[in-house]
Design an enzyme around this catalytic site. Sequence first.
Site, short mmCIF file in Angstrom:
data_model
loop_
_atom_site.label_atom_id
_atom_site.label_comp_id
_atom_site.label_asym_id
_atom_site.label_seq_id
_atom_site.Cartn_x
_atom_site.Cartn_y
_atom_site.Cartn_z
N ARG A 49 -2.68 109.93 42.00
CA ARG A 49 -3.87 110.76 42.25
C ARG A 49 -4.94 110.59 41.21
NH1 ARG A 49 0.27 112.86 44.72
NH2 ARG A 49 1.29 112.25 42.80
N THR A 50 -4.58 110.67 39.94
CA THR A 50 -5.62 110.72 38.92
C THR A 50 -6.41 109.42 38.90
OG1 THR A 50 -4.23 112.22 37.66
CG2 THR A 50 -6.06 111.20 36.49
N LYS A 78 1.66 92.77 24.00
CA LYS A 78 1.80 91.82 22.89
C LYS A 78 1.72 92.53 21.54
CE LYS A 78 -0.92 88.29 25.38
NZ LYS A 78 -2.20 87.58 25.32
N ARG A 99 -5.29 107.19 30.45
CA ARG A 99 -3.99 107.88 30.49
C ARG A 99 -3.04 107.12 29.58
NH1 ARG A 99 -0.71 110.18 35.55
NH2 ARG A 99 -2.34 111.72 35.23
N HIS A 127 -4.48 117.59 30.05
CA HIS A 127 -4.98 116.89 31.25
C HIS A 127 -6.19 117.69 31.75
CE1 HIS A 127 -5.10 114.45 34.73
NE2 HIS A 127 -3.86 114.56 35.16
C1 NCD Z 1 0.39 115.41 36.59
C2 NCD Z 1 0.39 114.61 35.30
O1 NCD Z 1 0.31 113.37 35.32
O2 NCD Z 1 0.44 115.27 34.28
N1 NCD Z 1 0.03 114.66 37.72
C3 NCD Z 1 -1.29 114.58 38.03
O3 NCD Z 1 -2.07 114.05 37.28
N2 NCD Z 1 -1.69 115.17 39.17
C4 NCD Z 1 1.63 116.18 36.80
C5 NCD Z 1 2.96 115.50 36.73
O4 NCD Z 1 3.08 114.29 36.53
O5 NCD Z 1 3.94 116.23 36.91
#
Ligand code: NCD
Length: 289
Positions: A49-50, A78, A99, A127
Site C-alpha cells: 500500500r504505502t 554491497k 521505508r 509512519h
Molecule cells: C503498516 C506498516 O508498514 O507499518 N502497513 C502499512 O504501511 N499500511 C502496518 C504493518 O505492516 O503492520
Amino acid sequence: MTDHITSIHDLGKDGVRGLLDVAKVLDGQRTDDLAGHTICSAFFEPSTRTRLSFEAAAHRLGADVIGFGDAKGTSSAKGETLEDTVRVLGGYSDLLVLRHFDQGAARRAASVSDVPVVNAGDGAGEHPTQTLLDLYTIEKELGRLDVKVGLIGDLRHSRTVHSLVPALQWFGADLVQVPAWRLELPDGNVPHSGLATAAAECDVLYVTRVQKERFDDANAMAQAEGSFRVDKELLETNGSKAIVMHPLPRVDELSTDVDDLPAAKYFDQARNAVTVRMAVLKTLLEESP
Ligand code: NCD
C-alpha cells in the site's frame, strides 16, 4: 511547514490539519501540478500500500517516479551506507519517500539529504503519512476527530500507532489501549481496556497485527498472536457501534467475517491513502525552494 516529514511531530497539529484540508480538495482529482518533478520511492522493507499509493499519488499529480521496492538489487547489498545512498538519490529526484528497517533511518536520511525526505516507516519507529490517512478516514466517516479510539494489538512495535497516538491526542480524542500479550504502548499514559469493553464503548477500533519481523523470540510472538482477535461475534455481542480500522496487512487478528459489515473501513483507509499522499507530495514540493 517542515522540509521533511520524519515524524508526526515534524508536522504538529497545525501541519496535520493543513494537510488534511489540502487532501479534501484533492479527493478524486488528477492534475499536472507536479509536472517536471521526480519522486524517488526507496523501500528497504516490504510494502504494498504505502509504496504504490505514493507512486499513484505522484502519477495523479503529473510527477515522474523512480525507485526500488527491494533493496537487494541496490548497492546497499554491497555495503553502501544509507547516508551515501540518500545523497545519491537526491541527485536524481526532488523528493525521497523512504521505508527502512532501522528506527531513526528517516531522521538520518533527512540530516544528509538535499531534497525533502518523507518517512514511509522506519523500523518500529513511526509512519506519519499513515496517520494522516487514518485521521482523514476517521474524519470522513465520523465527521470529527475528538472520538473514542481503542488501539488493539501490537502497540509496542506498530509504527502506525506510534505516530497516531500523539496526533489523536492533539485533536482531543479519548484513547484506550488493548495490547496483545506483553505488547503495550511504549509510553504509559494511555489507559488499558478489555476487548469487549472497547468494542462496546469506542467509536473506532484500530486493530494492528503482531509485527513478526520485530521479534527474536518465536514463542513470545506466537503467544502474542493468539492473545486477541476482532471478529463479527465480538462486535455483535457487545453491541459495537465502532468503525473498524486496520493499517493492513492483516493476518489472523481481524477476521474476514467483519469485511461485509458497514463498520469495516480498512479498505477505505487504503483507498484514501492516494489522496492524502497527493496532499503530502504537493505541499512539500510546492513549498520547497
Ligand atoms: C503498516 C506498516 O508498514 O507499518 N502497513 C502499512 O504501511 N499500511 C502496518 C504493518 O505492516 O503492520
